[in-house]
Design an enzyme around this catalytic site. Structure first.
Site, PDB file in Angstrom:
ATOM      1  N   CYS A   1      -4.696   4.945   0.511  1.00 53.87           N
ATOM      2  CA  CYS A   1      -4.315   5.899  -0.533  1.00 53.87           C
ATOM      3  C   CYS A   1      -5.332   5.975  -1.664  1.00 53.87           C
ATOM      4  CB  CYS A   1      -2.942   5.531  -1.094  1.00 53.87           C
ATOM      5  SG  CYS A   1      -2.775   3.798  -1.529  1.00 53.87           S
ATOM      6  N   CYS A   2      -5.931   4.820  -2.023  1.00 47.29           N
ATOM      7  CA  CYS A   2      -6.756   4.779  -3.238  1.00 47.29           C
ATOM      8  C   CYS A   2      -8.079   5.531  -3.125  1.00 47.29           C
ATOM      9  CB  CYS A   2      -7.004   3.329  -3.665  1.00 47.29           C
ATOM     10  SG  CYS A   2      -5.497   2.434  -4.076  1.00 47.29           S
TER      11      CYS A   2
ATOM     12  N   GLU B   1       4.317  -3.975  -5.047  1.00 45.81           N
ATOM     13  CA  GLU B   1       3.273  -3.078  -5.534  1.00 45.81           C
ATOM     14  C   GLU B   1       3.713  -2.455  -6.845  1.00 45.81           C
ATOM     15  OE1 GLU B   1       0.680  -1.614  -1.955  1.00 45.81           O
ATOM     16  OE2 GLU B   1       2.480  -0.384  -2.064  1.00 45.81           O
TER      17      GLU B   1
ATOM     18  N   HIS C   1       9.025   8.294  -1.200  1.00 47.15           N
ATOM     19  CA  HIS C   1       7.828   8.126  -2.040  1.00 47.15           C
ATOM     20  C   HIS C   1       7.619   9.450  -2.751  1.00 47.15           C
ATOM     21  CE1 HIS C   1       3.877   7.374  -3.542  1.00 47.15           C
ATOM     22  NE2 HIS C   1       3.680   6.271  -2.833  1.00 47.15           N
TER      23      HIS C   1
ATOM     24  N   HIS D   1       8.075   9.043   4.422  1.00 50.23           N
ATOM     25  CA  HIS D   1       7.030   9.749   3.677  1.00 50.23           C
ATOM     26  C   HIS D   1       6.758  11.191   4.108  1.00 50.23           C
ATOM     27  CE1 HIS D   1       6.552   5.921   1.936  1.00 50.23           C
ATOM     28  NE2 HIS D   1       5.252   5.756   1.988  1.00 50.23           N
TER      29      HIS D   1
END
Lengths: 627, 627
Positions: free
Chosen positions: A393-394, A309, A175, A125
């Site tokens: 992340c959300c 996911e 990602h 990432h």
């Protein structure tokens, strides 16, 4: 066509303003505090050598801070808050100080594996975190005019551009996200290299030889091989669908793999298509969009499976186990917005509006400090929003979405103005004739379909005003300065008014907003025999707390039962409830029997609330699709 | 109470006689041929040294031949068939010759691992195969009076009895079955040791130290460790639920593990409780039965999961993926029958009747040569009966069930006669006064609920005739010699007529047999909003071949729609169809959309067929539970 940026938009809306206020006053300080106590911010300080200590948390935790800086930056424009403005500057300062001599900026690698940079792009990432840094830098510059973080972003982008690309190293983000971030950076700075680098990332993805597969030959891979498990098939072969790297984008026809990665890639690719006019990419994106339309929840959620996911197959949309990550709905908003900008069709904005009011908005509690990672469409109870996550992340993603809401309301192409979302407030822009224009909206949307638009060009002038007629709206009418205006909706889903506008002209749009019962395609097995209630852009759901008689799971709508709408300003921060007749069984009818012949179905009054507001009064049972 | 044995019963029934004829003329020769071509019979010949060669197939394949011998033996009584009688004798002969000097009989161990007998009881099925040999020996003796196979069985039983038990080796069957077989052997021979050995197997099961766990210490285990996978939990600990060996039976409260093993164990334990009057076992069996009643399909199928071929949890009864092994329904019949004999309550016979007419009978095609291993309650197509299986337990099991049907119709306790199933034909028995009695039934059951019973004692005599009033029957009437007979059903579910009976007395029973819509307990998630049609003991289903308009999966019943019954003697070998009004959606309503607001539900005529007859006309879609 371009979005009119959030800096030109002000929001003064009964529905959204309180949410944006909560975002500024509760969510952002709460998330700053979480980033602080979980070591996310001090990781930068450690990387900068300001304090001693080891890296804390997950290797991509930097991205949460970047996203939060982005969210706070937008919010400086709409709802500035002295409580955290200094903190924000300090965070930005710390991030900047953590930048290495060569421009590199990633606290995990700086602190933990400094010798192993760029060796495990597939999983570690670095480019993803970089992308979020770029977005933060752009947002902070747009909101404040300050160049500090933008400069940091550019220095890192320059390093990446010097490292990867044609004639340099092969490299791709495991990602995605950096693609759309580089486009923002390019547009903000005018630097074409960033656009080319984004174009490179979009176009070389999925080409052989596989960058990620080659990385695996390294016996000393940072993060280790375990991190790769999602990239393998069951028979242990490398396979790129998890991160949409199995095929070149132009050969992809199905939405597969990790949903957030997919959404970010498609959004970035749409930006590139918009910039370059690449018709192959455009066609691929349209094919992917059509496939997405067989794989999305009525909430605007995508990615039904927790396993990856992500995506599974057409029509596989289970309700209880729906993953439907908040970030994926936000990613869908990004993609949909860019598809609209590419094609000018309202269908994309319909999906954007659905995700915005439902699947994304459900990701944050009414009080602004609880978050859903997953957004199921049914619950047997026990599903509660959390204040934070290990993989967080959300929370900052929903904060930046809300902060940047202004960006999605209006668009402009030459002298055509597009009104996409009905949100109270105003926008200022300039027409090609250099005439400045201010539009303002007054509306109770989404509780009512009536919208009053005041058109204020600085002087009488001619241009086309395009009002989006949402897909859910079957009937509408429009008046201009009190007179009925004959109109028809064009094939792109917009009502276009091309006239000479005078300062103070008033457009009154009335969108019929009945309570609709929605039926899913019969291939969606979980919804057979069920329907859902929708009114305007809002999906409704039932919670057991409002419907306590009988066995909640047997709650049924009655044939053509009428639903009354009832606005309650005190309830759930003000919502319109749907109230009507339903029926229900009592489990006691079965006593100790598994099968009986004549259970009596009790007629009851039932109440539905907007889906976004569920699980704000305890964590009971919930259902969107009822019998 | 004792069942009146099949040898005293003759069947002359419109529904069953053709099935028994097919069983004799098609199924048994077909299965003999399959046993022949798959090496199952020659395995015995090899073990006997009659021919050379290696063992073929799965280590427990002997049991299939034993079960087939049992089936054929019963059939010699009801529908003898010269085509295979000699073959049967030859098979029995070969089995007998394969018996070892010491009585041991198992072709796998004799041929493959002769040094490793009795070392892996947990998985290698030696005692299970022995049990089936015993049942075959008993059946052949009962049907023919020939003692050859019974003697073989006894010699093997003696060896087992000399090997295992108190003061000898600890030992238990990994796959149960030998318990009820030993009871049969004891009752037939009068040898108490067999009863004691069965009692030992029932009572020591699940006691510490674990026989099967101790076996695992052997590094040279026959069959290897892999065979044990179902006996382990996810964290690799030995755990006995798969074969109901996790706790002593008297401490077990839930039906767990492999369903067939469970059914056979509970049936054997009920035999032991019946013989010994052990109230602890009786209570445990009642508790287990009550739990089973939360875990059985409306077909009489048990064991929803293919993973363990068995039980999962209360109310978890998926339709499409239902395992519901034919053998498990047959095992449930065994258990239910013995619970009735223990308790004299008709509820057990209700379950037996359900399993018999539905979940077990669906296991064989109308032509007698196709078999279901799994019996799902819904199909998206492609589910066809097979002529045979690698693991072929089900085909001979259904053959022996049909062959022994006579056993389940009547029971007797002293001078009380119980009529449990309504099947045309007659029974002969003797009352305690030594008066002989013949009862005969004439009926069109299950197509009609009218049953004429002629009572023929050899002279006028007093006894109690108990007629089962099935649980599905809400209204009934009864006449004796043409006169209405006032009666009430007693709490055990039987209508008892206690009178002086004269030769030729006629009892006319009328059971109301409407079409019922059945509703599953709301905890059965897959059936929410759905109902099933049932008439009398027969469960109905819909096949797409009869219901071709619209999207089959959206087929819905209409509110209180009436269903006409229509007997068609030509169709599916003669069935009563249910015809009524239903509704359906057309997928084209959705075009390319996932969610729409006003699909039109088309009213159509729909036709249901008995569940047992499904998949006899191609392998299309099927549903028991419809919207």
């Amino acid at each position: 066509m371009k979005a009119i940026p959030f800096t030109k938009v002000s929001i003064n809306d009964r529905f959204w303003s309180p949410r944006l206020k909560t975002n500024s006053e509760r969510t952002i300080p709460h998330e700053l505090e979480q980033c602080r106590i979980t070591g996310r911010i001090s990781n930068f300080a450690k990387a900068a050598g300001l304090i001693d200590g080891n890296f804390e948390g997950i290797f991509f935790n930097d991205s949460d801070v970047h996203k939060l800086v982005e969210a706070a930056s937008y919010t400086l424009h709409t709802h500035p808050n002295p409580d955290w403005e200094e903190d924000l500057d300090e965070v930005i300062d710390t991030i900047a100080k953590s930048q290495q001599q060569d421009g590199y900026l990633n606290s995990y690698f700086t602190l933990v594996e400094p010798e192993k940079k760029w060796q495990n792009l597939g999983m570690m990432h670095e480019l993803y975190c970089a992308g979020h840094l770029f977005e933060a830098g752009v947002a902070h510059y747009q909101a404040t005019g300050k160049e500090k973080l933008l400069d940091v972003a550019c220095r890192f982008a320059d390093l990446i551009d010097n490292t990867f690309g044609p004639g340099k190293r092969d490299g791709l983000p495991g990602h995605q996200g950096i693609e759309l971030a580089l486009v923002k950076l390019a547009r903000t700075t005018g630097e074409d290299r960033y656009m080319s680098l984004s174009d490179y990332f979009v176009k070389t993805r999925g080409q052989a030889p596989h960058v990620f597969e080659k990385e695996l030959e390294n016996p000393d891979l940072p993060g280790g091989l375990g991190a790769y498990k999602h990239h393998y098939t069951r028979d242990d072969k490398y396979e790129g669908t998890y991160s949409q790297a199995h095929l070149p984008l132009v050969e992809q026809t199905e939405c597969v793999g990790h949903a957030v990665r997919g959404m970010y890639l498609y959004a970035g690719a749409a930006d590139i298509a918009n910039e370059t006019g690449d018709s192959e990419i455009m066609n691929a994106l349209q094919t992917l969009w059509q496939n997405m339309e067989k794989r999305f929840y009525i909430t605007g959620g995508v990615g039904p499976s927790g396993h990856n996911e992500g995506f599974t197959q057409d029509y596989e949309l289970p309700n209880f186990s729906a993953y439907a990550e908040t970030c994926a709905s936000i990613g869908l908003i990004f993609w949909a917005h860019r598809m609209f900008l590419l094609k000018g069709e309202s269908g994309y904005m319909d999906v954007l509006e659905t995700a915005l009011y439902n699947g994304a908005l459900s990701g944050v509690s009414l009080d602004g400090t609880g978050f859903f990672y997953q957004n199921p469409l049914a619950s047997r109870g026990g599903r509660e929003r959390s204040p934070w996550f290990g993989c967080a992340c959300c929370p900052p993603n929903i904060a930046r979405l809300l902060g940047s809401l202004g960006e999605y309301i209006y668009a402009q192409s030459n002298d055509d103005i597009w009104v996409n979302l009905y949100v109270g407030g105003s926008v200022s822009t300039t027409l090609s004739s250099d005439v400045s224009l201010k539009l303002s909206q007054e509306t109770e949307y989404p509780w009512s379909g009536e919208v009053k638009i005041t058109v204020n060009p600085e002087k009488s002038t001619s241009f086309e005003l395009n009002l989006r007629i949402p897909g859910w709206c079957k009937n509408h009418s429009i008046g201009i300065n009190g007179k009925q205006y004959e109109n028809s909706v064009s094939s792109n889903g917009y009502l276009s008014i091309n006239r000479q506008w005078n300062p103070g002209d008033i457009v009154e749009l009335k969108l019929d907003m009945p309570v609709d019962r929605v039926y899913a395609h019969p291939n969606v097995r979980d919804n057979l025999g069920r329907s859902a209630l929708q009114r305007g852009p809002l999906l409704y759901c039932f919670e057991d707390i409002d419907n306590t008689e009988g066995a909640f799971e047997t709650l049924s709508l009655i044939g053509d039962a009428h639903f009354d709408i009832e606005y309650n300003p005190e309830f759930l921060n003000g919502v319109t409830l749907l109230k009507g007749a339903g029926s229900i069984y009592d489990v006691s009818e079965w006593e100790n029997q598994l099968y009986i012949t004549k259970p009596s179905q009790k007629k009851i009054d039932i109440t539905a609330i907007p889906y976004y507001a569920w699980s704000n009064r305890g964590s009971g049972q919930m259902a969107v699709w009822v019998l």
